[in-house]
Scaffold this motif. Sequence first.
Motif, PDB file in Angstrom:
ATOM      1  N   ALA A 116     -15.588   8.017  71.679  1.00  0.00           N
ATOM      2  CA  ALA A 116     -14.168   8.053  72.066  1.00  0.00           C
ATOM      3  C   ALA A 116     -13.753   6.739  72.727  1.00  0.00           C
ATOM      4  O   ALA A 116     -12.658   6.219  72.483  1.00  0.00           O
ATOM      5  CB  ALA A 116     -13.918   9.221  73.013  1.00  0.00           C
ATOM      6  N   LEU A 117     -14.667   6.189  73.546  1.00  0.00           N
ATOM      7  CA  LEU A 117     -14.393   4.914  74.227  1.00  0.00           C
ATOM      8  C   LEU A 117     -14.252   3.773  73.226  1.00  0.00           C
ATOM      9  O   LEU A 117     -13.312   2.964  73.307  1.00  0.00           O
ATOM     10  CB  LEU A 117     -15.520   4.620  75.225  1.00  0.00           C
ATOM     11  N   ALA A 118     -15.198   3.708  72.277  1.00  0.00           N
ATOM     12  CA  ALA A 118     -15.163   2.629  71.285  1.00  0.00           C
ATOM     13  C   ALA A 118     -13.864   2.686  70.488  1.00  0.00           C
ATOM     14  O   ALA A 118     -13.268   1.651  70.169  1.00  0.00           O
ATOM     15  CB  ALA A 118     -16.371   2.734  70.363  1.00  0.00           C
ATOM     16  N   LEU A 119     -13.413   3.908  70.159  1.00  0.00           N
ATOM     17  CA  LEU A 119     -12.152   4.053  69.422  1.00  0.00           C
ATOM     18  C   LEU A 119     -10.960   3.665  70.294  1.00  0.00           C
ATOM     19  O   LEU A 119     -10.045   2.967  69.841  1.00  0.00           O
ATOM     20  CB  LEU A 119     -11.992   5.500  68.927  1.00  0.00           C
ATOM     21  N   SER A 120     -10.976   4.103  71.541  1.00  0.00           N
ATOM     22  CA  SER A 120      -9.846   3.776  72.438  1.00  0.00           C
ATOM     23  C   SER A 120      -9.792   2.274  72.715  1.00  0.00           C
ATOM     24  O   SER A 120      -8.732   1.747  73.074  1.00  0.00           O
ATOM     25  CB  SER A 120      -9.934   4.555  73.744  1.00  0.00           C
ATOM     26  N   GLY A 121     -10.931   1.605  72.539  1.00  0.00           N
ATOM     27  CA  GLY A 121     -10.965   0.160  72.726  1.00  0.00           C
ATOM     28  C   GLY A 121     -10.018  -0.584  71.784  1.00  0.00           C
ATOM     29  O   GLY A 121      -9.626  -1.717  72.057  1.00  0.00           O
ATOM     30  N   PHE A 122      -9.648   0.074  70.652  1.00  0.00           N
ATOM     31  CA  PHE A 122      -8.723  -0.562  69.705  1.00  0.00           C
ATOM     32  C   PHE A 122      -7.266  -0.400  70.100  1.00  0.00           C
ATOM     33  O   PHE A 122      -6.390  -1.060  69.534  1.00  0.00           O
ATOM     34  CB  PHE A 122      -8.914   0.038  68.298  1.00  0.00           C
ATOM     35  N   LEU A 123      -6.996   0.501  71.014  1.00  0.00           N
ATOM     36  CA  LEU A 123      -5.604   0.814  71.350  1.00  0.00           C
ATOM     37  C   LEU A 123      -4.790  -0.400  71.808  1.00  0.00           C
ATOM     38  O   LEU A 123      -3.608  -0.503  71.467  1.00  0.00           O
ATOM     39  CB  LEU A 123      -5.540   1.937  72.393  1.00  0.00           C
ATOM     40  N   PRO A 124      -5.385  -1.339  72.579  1.00  0.00           N
ATOM     41  CA  PRO A 124      -4.584  -2.515  72.956  1.00  0.00           C
ATOM     42  C   PRO A 124      -4.088  -3.309  71.746  1.00  0.00           C
ATOM     43  O   PRO A 124      -3.064  -3.992  71.818  1.00  0.00           O
ATOM     44  CB  PRO A 124      -5.546  -3.354  73.811  1.00  0.00           C
ATOM     45  N   VAL A 125      -4.802  -3.215  70.614  1.00  0.00           N
ATOM     46  CA  VAL A 125      -4.334  -3.896  69.398  1.00  0.00           C
ATOM     47  C   VAL A 125      -3.130  -3.144  68.829  1.00  0.00           C
ATOM     48  O   VAL A 125      -2.158  -3.753  68.360  1.00  0.00           O
ATOM     49  CB  VAL A 125      -5.460  -3.960  68.338  1.00  0.00           C
ATOM     50  N   VAL A 152      -1.029  -0.777  70.488  1.00  0.00           N
ATOM     51  CA  VAL A 152       0.184  -0.696  71.346  1.00  0.00           C
ATOM     52  C   VAL A 152       0.544  -2.043  71.979  1.00  0.00           C
ATOM     53  O   VAL A 152       1.568  -2.159  72.645  1.00  0.00           O
ATOM     54  CB  VAL A 152       0.020   0.375  72.455  1.00  0.00           C
ATOM     55  N   GLY A 153      -0.290  -3.026  71.783  1.00  0.00           N
ATOM     56  CA  GLY A 153      -0.051  -4.353  72.371  1.00  0.00           C
ATOM     57  C   GLY A 153      -0.726  -4.459  73.720  1.00  0.00           C
ATOM     58  O   GLY A 153      -1.104  -3.432  74.296  1.00  0.00           O
ATOM     59  N   PRO A 154      -0.937  -5.658  74.207  1.00  0.00           N
ATOM     60  CA  PRO A 154      -0.477  -6.931  73.669  1.00  0.00           C
ATOM     61  C   PRO A 154      -1.557  -7.682  72.902  1.00  0.00           C
ATOM     62  O   PRO A 154      -1.395  -8.884  72.666  1.00  0.00           O
ATOM     63  CB  PRO A 154      -0.142  -7.684  74.957  1.00  0.00           C
ATOM     64  N   SER A 155      -2.626  -6.994  72.494  1.00  0.00           N
ATOM     65  CA  SER A 155      -3.775  -7.747  71.977  1.00  0.00           C
ATOM     66  C   SER A 155      -3.695  -8.031  70.479  1.00  0.00           C
ATOM     67  O   SER A 155      -2.982  -7.331  69.752  1.00  0.00           O
ATOM     68  CB  SER A 155      -5.064  -6.997  72.295  1.00  0.00           C
ATOM     69  N   GLY A 156      -4.496  -9.015  70.057  1.00  0.00           N
ATOM     70  CA  GLY A 156      -4.488  -9.437  68.659  1.00  0.00           C
ATOM     71  C   GLY A 156      -5.871  -9.389  68.041  1.00  0.00           C
ATOM     72  O   GLY A 156      -6.728  -8.587  68.438  1.00  0.00           O
ATOM     73  N   ILE A 157      -6.089 -10.317  67.089  1.00  0.00           N
ATOM     74  CA  ILE A 157      -7.296 -10.281  66.261  1.00  0.00           C
ATOM     75  C   ILE A 157      -8.573 -10.533  67.071  1.00  0.00           C
ATOM     76  O   ILE A 157      -9.573  -9.826  66.916  1.00  0.00           O
ATOM     77  CB  ILE A 157      -7.189 -11.325  65.118  1.00  0.00           C
ATOM     78  N   ALA A 158      -8.524 -11.537  67.954  1.00  0.00           N
ATOM     79  CA  ALA A 158      -9.742 -11.878  68.711  1.00  0.00           C
ATOM     80  C   ALA A 158     -10.225 -10.679  69.518  1.00  0.00           C
ATOM     81  O   ALA A 158     -11.414 -10.333  69.514  1.00  0.00           O
ATOM     82  CB  ALA A 158      -9.456 -13.062  69.642  1.00  0.00           C
ATOM     83  N   TYR A 159      -9.281 -10.025  70.173  1.00  0.00           N
ATOM     84  CA  TYR A 159      -9.661  -8.841  70.936  1.00  0.00           C
ATOM     85  C   TYR A 159     -10.166  -7.744  70.008  1.00  0.00           C
ATOM     86  O   TYR A 159     -11.153  -7.066  70.307  1.00  0.00           O
ATOM     87  CB  TYR A 159      -8.489  -8.334  71.783  1.00  0.00           C
ATOM     88  N   GLY A 160      -9.485  -7.576  68.867  1.00  0.00           N
ATOM     89  CA  GLY A 160      -9.878  -6.538  67.910  1.00  0.00           C
ATOM     90  C   GLY A 160     -11.319  -6.731  67.447  1.00  0.00           C
ATOM     91  O   GLY A 160     -12.091  -5.770  67.355  1.00  0.00           O
ATOM     92  N   VAL A 161     -11.686  -7.995  67.170  1.00  0.00           N
ATOM     93  CA  VAL A 161     -13.060  -8.290  66.744  1.00  0.00           C
ATOM     94  C   VAL A 161     -14.043  -7.970  67.881  1.00  0.00           C
ATOM     95  O   VAL A 161     -15.084  -7.333  67.678  1.00  0.00           O
ATOM     96  CB  VAL A 161     -13.188  -9.780  66.321  1.00  0.00           C
ATOM     97  N   ALA A 162     -13.675  -8.390  69.098  1.00  0.00           N
ATOM     98  CA  ALA A 162     -14.545  -8.133  70.253  1.00  0.00           C
ATOM     99  C   ALA A 162     -14.716  -6.635  70.478  1.00  0.00           C
ATOM    100  O   ALA A 162     -15.845  -6.155  70.730  1.00  0.00           O
ATOM    101  CB  ALA A 162     -13.954  -8.786  71.511  1.00  0.00           C
ATOM    102  N   ALA A 163     -13.609  -5.881  70.357  1.00  0.00           N
ATOM    103  CA  ALA A 163     -13.684  -4.430  70.567  1.00  0.00           C
ATOM    104  C   ALA A 163     -14.585  -3.784  69.517  1.00  0.00           C
ATOM    105  O   ALA A 163     -15.345  -2.849  69.824  1.00  0.00           O
ATOM    106  CB  ALA A 163     -12.287  -3.824  70.526  1.00  0.00           C
ATOM    107  N   THR A 164     -14.519  -4.311  68.278  1.00  0.00           N
ATOM    108  CA  THR A 164     -15.352  -3.764  67.203  1.00  0.00           C
ATOM    109  C   THR A 164     -16.834  -4.014  67.480  1.00  0.00           C
ATOM    110  O   THR A 164     -17.666  -3.101  67.427  1.00  0.00           O
ATOM    111  CB  THR A 164     -14.976  -4.409  65.847  1.00  0.00           C
ATOM    112  N   VAL A 165     -17.158  -5.268  67.793  1.00  0.00           N
ATOM    113  CA  VAL A 165     -18.569  -5.634  68.004  1.00  0.00           C
ATOM    114  C   VAL A 165     -19.124  -4.934  69.245  1.00  0.00           C
ATOM    115  O   VAL A 165     -20.178  -4.289  69.194  1.00  0.00           O
ATOM    116  CB  VAL A 165     -18.711  -7.171  68.141  1.00  0.00           C
ATOM    117  N   LEU A 166     -18.388  -5.056  70.366  1.00  0.00           N
ATOM    118  CA  LEU A 166     -18.877  -4.473  71.629  1.00  0.00           C
ATOM    119  C   LEU A 166     -18.971  -2.949  71.527  1.00  0.00           C
ATOM    120  O   LEU A 166     -19.956  -2.344  71.970  1.00  0.00           O
ATOM    121  CB  LEU A 166     -17.949  -4.863  72.783  1.00  0.00           C
ATOM    122  N   GLY A 167     -17.943  -2.336  70.909  1.00  0.00           N
ATOM    123  CA  GLY A 167     -17.944  -0.886  70.752  1.00  0.00           C
ATOM    124  C   GLY A 167     -19.062  -0.441  69.821  1.00  0.00           C
ATOM    125  O   GLY A 167     -19.720   0.572  70.083  1.00  0.00           O
TER     126      GLY A 167
END
Lengths: 60, 315
Positions: free
Chosen positions: B237-246, B248-263
Amino acid sequence: MTLQIAESIMTEDGIKLTEEQKKRRRGRSIAIGLALAALVAVFYAVTIIKLGPGVLERPL
Amino acid sequence: MALTERTELIEEHDWSNELIGEMATVGDYVQLMKLRVMSLVVFTALVGMIIAPVAIHPVLGFIALVCIGVGAGASGALNMWFDADIDAVMSRTAKRPVPAGRVTPDAALTFGMTLALGSVSVLGLVAGWFAAGLLAFTIFFYAVVYTMWLKRSTPQNIVIGGAAGALPPMIGWAVMTGSVSLQSFVLFLIIFLWTPPHFWALSLFKAEEYARAGVPMLPVVAGNPATRRQIFYYVVALALSGFLPVIVGPSGIAYGVAATVLGGIFVYRAWQLLRTDEENERQNAVRVFTYSILYLFLLFAVLAGEHIVRLMVAS
């Protein structure tokens, strides 16, 4: 009569703190002093930032 | 007063409390503030401030951040005041200032209340009473709802109590904007979902101590296999919620990649713990616990870092 509690000594003249206890009390006093000085600085900074020159503009 | 009368009064009074207080060092009071928890609170609050869409004077921002940190310290001191009895029977906490007898419970309570009132009052003056109210609620939630009520009464203690640790980014956001928003709620949600697996992993290798202290942590009440399952579900659930900033904002691709790898790494670690045998359970639980800290730190660091880079490019 003397009674030793928590390393300090109670005598008929009152409680005698050890040198270590005095040192620790001094440390706590300095920390409280620094915290108060920091608070003074905070209130000064906040006043100047929020009011700016307006702080001097007071109605007569 | 006659000297003999005065001497009798001195002898009759129980001075042990006052004299234990004389043994306290400044470091003991600093320890009451739980510096490691405080650093996480300050860090996550700072991220909430950084990603907010408006700016305030940097000095006011710094003072507000200090207030949030001191508020966290107040929560820690009040927690150590109330929990001294159970802290005394656990090796991880037995050397804390109150159970070790260096600070009296009364002094810890006074210290905690002073910090709480001071931090909330100053934050109210600096950043508005909405943010100050949120900080006051956070301290209340941690000290009263979690420490005094939930911790000793339910294995869901850290699930609900985790809300207190999850609020700092919302306070940081409120400092800047004077309100809360979906973006700040998402940061709350990430820490809220992070807290149970973090503490359950710890309790897996400290279960005996929690049992001895009478704290109904999940492994004590439901057993280790059930705890490992719950850790896995929460990490997914945490790993999935990690994508939410992408989303609902304000995050973009770099954060999305980090959330994917870290999660992804976190889910893999939790999966390893779920599938582990009894022999390797401790080792895998330690891995999940230590990685959980790194995960949250890196996720929030990338979140803030990406936002800063975007602002620099835009200007």
